[in-house]
Design a protein around this motif. Structure first.
Motif, PDB file in Angstrom:
ATOM      1  N   GLY A  66      47.952  19.352 -28.188  1.00  0.00           N
ATOM      2  CA  GLY A  66      47.413  20.184 -28.315  1.00  0.00           C
ATOM      3  C   GLY A  66      47.955  21.393 -27.281  1.00  0.00           C
ATOM      4  N   TRP A  67      48.357  20.592 -26.185  1.00  0.00           N
ATOM      5  CA  TRP A  67      49.015  21.359 -24.876  1.00  0.00           C
ATOM      6  C   TRP A  67      49.480  22.153 -25.067  1.00  0.00           C
ATOM      7  CZ3 TRP A  67      50.572  18.440 -20.124  1.00  0.00           C
ATOM      8  CH2 TRP A  67      50.736  19.051 -18.645  1.00  0.00           C
ATOM      9  N   ASP A  68      49.641  23.600 -24.595  1.00  0.00           N
ATOM     10  CA  ASP A  68      50.403  24.410 -24.704  1.00  0.00           C
ATOM     11  C   ASP A  68      50.621  24.953 -23.227  1.00  0.00           C
ATOM     12  OD1 ASP A  68      51.631  27.321 -24.567  1.00  0.00           O
ATOM     13  OD2 ASP A  68      50.910  27.554 -26.696  1.00  0.00           O
ATOM     14  N   LYS A  69      51.154  24.980 -22.189  1.00  0.00           N
ATOM     15  CA  LYS A  69      51.263  25.143 -21.523  1.00  0.00           C
ATOM     16  C   LYS A  69      51.247  26.417 -20.825  1.00  0.00           C
ATOM     17  CE  LYS A  69      53.264  20.401 -19.704  1.00  0.00           C
ATOM     18  NZ  LYS A  69      53.929  20.662 -21.331  1.00  0.00           N
ATOM     19  N   GLN A  86      39.505   9.539 -20.783  1.00  0.00           N
ATOM     20  CA  GLN A  86      40.752   9.670 -21.379  1.00  0.00           C
ATOM     21  C   GLN A  86      41.169  11.166 -22.320  1.00  0.00           C
ATOM     22  OE1 GLN A  86      42.955   6.219 -22.661  1.00  0.00           O
ATOM     23  NE2 GLN A  86      42.717   7.195 -24.979  1.00  0.00           N
ATOM     24  N   VAL A  87      42.154  11.581 -21.567  1.00  0.00           N
ATOM     25  CA  VAL A  87      42.086  12.920 -22.483  1.00  0.00           C
ATOM     26  C   VAL A  87      43.171  13.395 -24.234  1.00  0.00           C
ATOM     27  CG1 VAL A  87      43.608  15.364 -22.950  1.00  0.00           C
ATOM     28  CG2 VAL A  87      41.783  14.739 -21.383  1.00  0.00           C
ATOM     29  N   GLN A  88      41.623  12.991 -24.991  1.00  0.00           N
ATOM     30  CA  GLN A  88      42.150  12.962 -26.508  1.00  0.00           C
ATOM     31  C   GLN A  88      43.104  14.089 -27.219  1.00  0.00           C
ATOM     32  OE1 GLN A  88      41.356   9.764 -25.837  1.00  0.00           O
ATOM     33  NE2 GLN A  88      40.490   9.672 -27.988  1.00  0.00           N
ATOM     34  N   ARG A  89      42.916  15.256 -26.783  1.00  0.00           N
ATOM     35  CA  ARG A  89      43.444  16.645 -27.408  1.00  0.00           C
ATOM     36  C   ARG A  89      42.914  17.483 -26.504  1.00  0.00           C
ATOM     37  NH1 ARG A  89      40.340  14.143 -31.379  1.00  0.00           N
ATOM     38  NH2 ARG A  89      38.514  15.562 -31.551  1.00  0.00           N
ATOM     39  N   VAL A  90      43.725  18.691 -26.345  1.00  0.00           N
ATOM     40  CA  VAL A  90      42.450  20.180 -26.242  1.00  0.00           C
ATOM     41  C   VAL A  90      43.053  21.227 -27.224  1.00  0.00           C
ATOM     42  CG1 VAL A  90      43.077  19.794 -23.199  1.00  0.00           C
ATOM     43  CG2 VAL A  90      45.239  20.551 -24.652  1.00  0.00           C
ATOM     44  N   ASN A  91      42.240  22.696 -26.954  1.00  0.00           N
ATOM     45  CA  ASN A  91      42.506  23.488 -27.949  1.00  0.00           C
ATOM     46  C   ASN A  91      42.827  23.982 -27.013  1.00  0.00           C
ATOM     47  OD1 ASN A  91      42.082  25.692 -28.894  1.00  0.00           O
ATOM     48  ND2 ASN A  91      40.263  25.295 -30.142  1.00  0.00           N
ATOM     49  N   SER A  92      44.179  23.922 -26.991  1.00  0.00           N
ATOM     50  CA  SER A  92      44.739  25.475 -25.673  1.00  0.00           C
ATOM     51  C   SER A  92      44.228  27.385 -26.164  1.00  0.00           C
ATOM     52  CB  SER A  92      46.327  25.955 -26.282  1.00  0.00           C
ATOM     53  OG  SER A  92      46.765  24.067 -25.636  1.00  0.00           O
ATOM     54  N   GLY A  93      43.597  27.781 -27.313  1.00  0.00           N
ATOM     55  CA  GLY A  93      42.378  28.350 -27.260  1.00  0.00           C
ATOM     56  C   GLY A  93      43.510  30.323 -28.537  1.00  0.00           C
ATOM     57  N   ASP A  94      43.131  31.072 -27.942  1.00  0.00           N
ATOM     58  CA  ASP A  94      43.719  32.365 -29.012  1.00  0.00           C
ATOM     59  C   ASP A  94      44.818  32.689 -27.597  1.00  0.00           C
ATOM     60  OD1 ASP A  94      42.202  33.916 -27.234  1.00  0.00           O
ATOM     61  OD2 ASP A  94      40.922  34.375 -29.182  1.00  0.00           O
ATOM     62  N   ASP A  95      44.916  33.657 -27.937  1.00  0.00           N
ATOM     63  CA  ASP A  95      46.120  34.464 -27.334  1.00  0.00           C
ATOM     64  C   ASP A  95      45.488  35.623 -25.864  1.00  0.00           C
ATOM     65  OD1 ASP A  95      48.655  33.387 -28.324  1.00  0.00           O
ATOM     66  OD2 ASP A  95      49.296  35.619 -29.536  1.00  0.00           O
ATOM     67  N   GLU A  96      43.898  35.468 -26.316  1.00  0.00           N
ATOM     68  CA  GLU A  96      43.500  35.910 -25.342  1.00  0.00           C
ATOM     69  C   GLU A  96      42.634  34.994 -24.184  1.00  0.00           C
ATOM     70  OE1 GLU A  96      42.865  37.822 -28.840  1.00  0.00           O
ATOM     71  OE2 GLU A  96      44.517  38.531 -28.352  1.00  0.00           O
TER      72      GLU A  96
END
Lengths: 147, 449
Positions: free
Chosen positions: B162-165, B261-271
């Protein structure tokens, strides 16, 4: 030569500014920000001019090539903090031309009174033989440039 | 012994002969005697290609030119980097806290070209032919030959689901990432939540992740953001100067959790809304083996600084130069120890010695590598007992600076670099601020100037 360095210094900032404009453009796509406003609010007064050493004014005596292996290399590791060839920038101690003083300094900094000084670590880290190699190298360097 | 021109030609011929003898044709030529050697090779400069213009690559390119001239050797050095400037991670913490303009940490390669006669190529290397000794550039067809290849490509990050840098920055490498994190913090909402994920060691520093957390916490407090600051650490406890950082975290009200230990992230919306990080807490035995884990927990945050676990840069993997996550090298030369990868040297963060992944270490490793290669080209042997010295400084708050000095020494028994001396500043202090700037300035000038 020095004039050229000054020109380089000015040129140095130009591409950075250009990059900033293009970055701002690309980030608009992600709806983030106008990056150019960011730095305008900062006035650190801190610059890192890397063009102050005039390499045409550095002389390495030809006999330096005959020094024991390790002399040039160990001396170059001091350069990380004391400048290439020991020609320092930003009012920091030079090492070029130093001989006997180097072992004096290295002995001095081993003292616990200097434990809050970074040089304490380095003074403990070099063997006597290594310090002697440094002493053979730096007297071979002359610098005639402005500082 | 003075190095006369004749001596040099003999050295070049010997070197060319050794290379030549490695090929089938070379063996025949060797049998036929010296007269069959390609005499013109003595006049050709040695082709050095350096990939990556950070502290390691820039220093290598510069010192090849400086020292080859002193040794009477002719080297043609080409530095390949996709960018026109290098954005220094060293002192980047001051950019994040808006105490330094980001441009001030951009270093162009112009001096390498104009003063030291290094060829610059703004491009990327996509493939390495270690048998043919060429690199392929980004167009996929242009190749560049080398006699020695120096790779200093930095780090890459182990991916997280889920990682959008572009939304959740690491801010740990490159100008764009640094700028993104800085801006997200500048826009930080009142009463917001900031989460910083500390990577598993080994990680690049300075600044280290613990410093980033304390400086950002201080910054948000000074800005009266009434922020919740959370540190999620892969380590069981703060890995360096535990007491110092726990004290700082207590002072700034930072919540610290280890064994994460990170399982996943939610990178959120464009805002920038809807970001969250989901993790488990690992249970470990006394030897550090994982024996269990908690249920998943999720924190919603306004800014997440996800400093992912590190590995060598992609090029190292693509070129088959890795063993696990890093590139194994001989610390006397930094040449790859993988069979068939001779004449390829790896410097800095991507190489696998125990030396800290610091810009100053990369500068130092570059000098060991260059000195060794020039000695080999001159028919000598590399210096046999190199040391690597590092004295890093970084702010831990907006006013106080800490330093760490470390020296690694080559152990001829284990053939490895081993920590010899290590020491931290007695305590973070305002008195270390100016020395930090002086140290960094000299390091920048030695590497890029």
């Amino acid at each position: 030569m020095k004039l050229m360095h000054k020109n380089n210094h000015r040129k140095w900032y130009r591409p950075a500014g250009m990059a900033m404009i293009s970055l701002a453009g690309s980030l608009l796509l992600t709806g983030c920000f106008d990056s150019s406003s960011q730095d305008n609010e900062i006035n650190s007064g801190i610059y890192f001019d890397i063009s102050t050493v005039d390499y045409s004014a550095v002389t390495v005596d030809a006999s330096a090539a005959d020094l024991a292996p390790g002399a040039r290399l160990l001396a170059s590791q001091c350069a990380e903090c004391h400048g290439t060839y020991g020609v320092a920038v930003r009012d920091w101690p030079d090492l070029w031309g130093s001989g006997r003083q180097i072992s004096n300094w290295m002995k001095l900094y081993q003292d616990l009174n200097y434990e809050d000084n970074m040089m304490h670590v380095h003074a403990l880290g070099y063997t006597e033989d290594e310090v002697n190699l440094l002493k053979t190298y730096y007297p071979k360097i002359e610098y005639s440039g402005a500082q | 012994m003075r190095k006369s021109t004749i001596d040099l030609e003999i050295r070049h011929a010997m070197w060319s002969r050794r290379r030549f003898l490695k090929t089938g044709a070379g063996i025949l030529a060797g049998m036929a005697g010296l007269n069959a050697l390609p005499i013109q090779a003595a006049a050709d400069p040695h082709k050095i290609v350096v990939v990556g213009g950070g502290f390691g690559g820039a220093t290598a390119a510069k010192y090849f030119k400086l020292w080859a001239r002193e040794s009477g050797l002719d080297v043609d050095v080409t530095l390949i980097d996709p960018n026109a400037n290098y954005s220094s991670p060293i002192l980047s913490g001051m950019v994040v806290t808006r105490q330094l303009e980001i441009d001030r940490l951009d270093f162009s390669f112009d001096r390498l070209r104009d003063v030291h006669n290094v060829n610059l190529l703004q491009d990327s290397v996509t493939a390495i032919d270690s048998a043919g000794k060429t690199v392929t550039l980004s167009d996929g067809t242009t190749t560049l030959p080398y006699d020695r290849l120096i790779l200093a490509p930095g780090i890459s990050f182990i991916d997280v689901e889920g990682w959008d840098k572009d939304k959740i920055p690491h801010g740990w490498s490159g100008r764009d990432q640094l700028q993104l994190l800085t801006q997200q913090l500048a826009d930080f909402p009142e009463g917001g939540t900031f989460v910083l994920k500390v990577p598993a060691a080994p990680y690049r520093c300075p600044p280290g992740p613990y410093e980033r957390a304390s400086t950002v916490a201080d910054y948000l407090q000074v800005q009266n953001k009434n922020a919740r600051v959370i540190v999620l650490d892969a380590q069981a406890d703060i890995a360096i100067e535990s007491e110092t950082f726990h004290d700082l975290y207590d002072e700034f009200g930072v919540e610290y959790y280890g064994n994460i230990q990170v399982q996943r992230v939610n990178s959120g919306d464009d805002e920038g809304n809807g970001k969250s990080i989901t993790y488990v807490t690992l249970e470990k035995d006394i030897d550090g083996n994982v024996i269990g884990q908690s249920s998943e927990q999720t924190i919603e945050a306004d800014v997440i600084n996800l400093i992912g676990d590190h590995k060598a840069a992609d090029l190292i993997f693509e070129a088959g130069l890795n063993d696990g996550n890093w590139a194994p090298v001989n610390p006397l030369t930094y040449e790859s120890t993988i069979s068939g990868k001779e004449f390829i040297h790896i410097l800095g963060d991507s190489q696998g010695t125990p030396i800290v992944k610091a810009g100053q270490a990369a500068n130092n490793e570059a000098k060991v590598c260059v000195d060794a290669i020039l000695r080999i080209l001159a028919g000598e042997t590399p210096y046999g007992s190199p040391i690597v010295t590092v004295g890093c400084s970084a702010p831990v708050t907006q006013t106080k600076v800490n330093w760490a000095g470390n020296i690694w020494r080559y152990n001829a028994g284990t053939l490895q670099m081993e920590k010899y001396v290590g020491k931290f500043a007695p305590e973070p202090s305002e008195a270390n601020w100016q020395p930090m700037l002086q140290w960094a300035h000299n390091l920048f000038a030695d590497s890029f100037g």
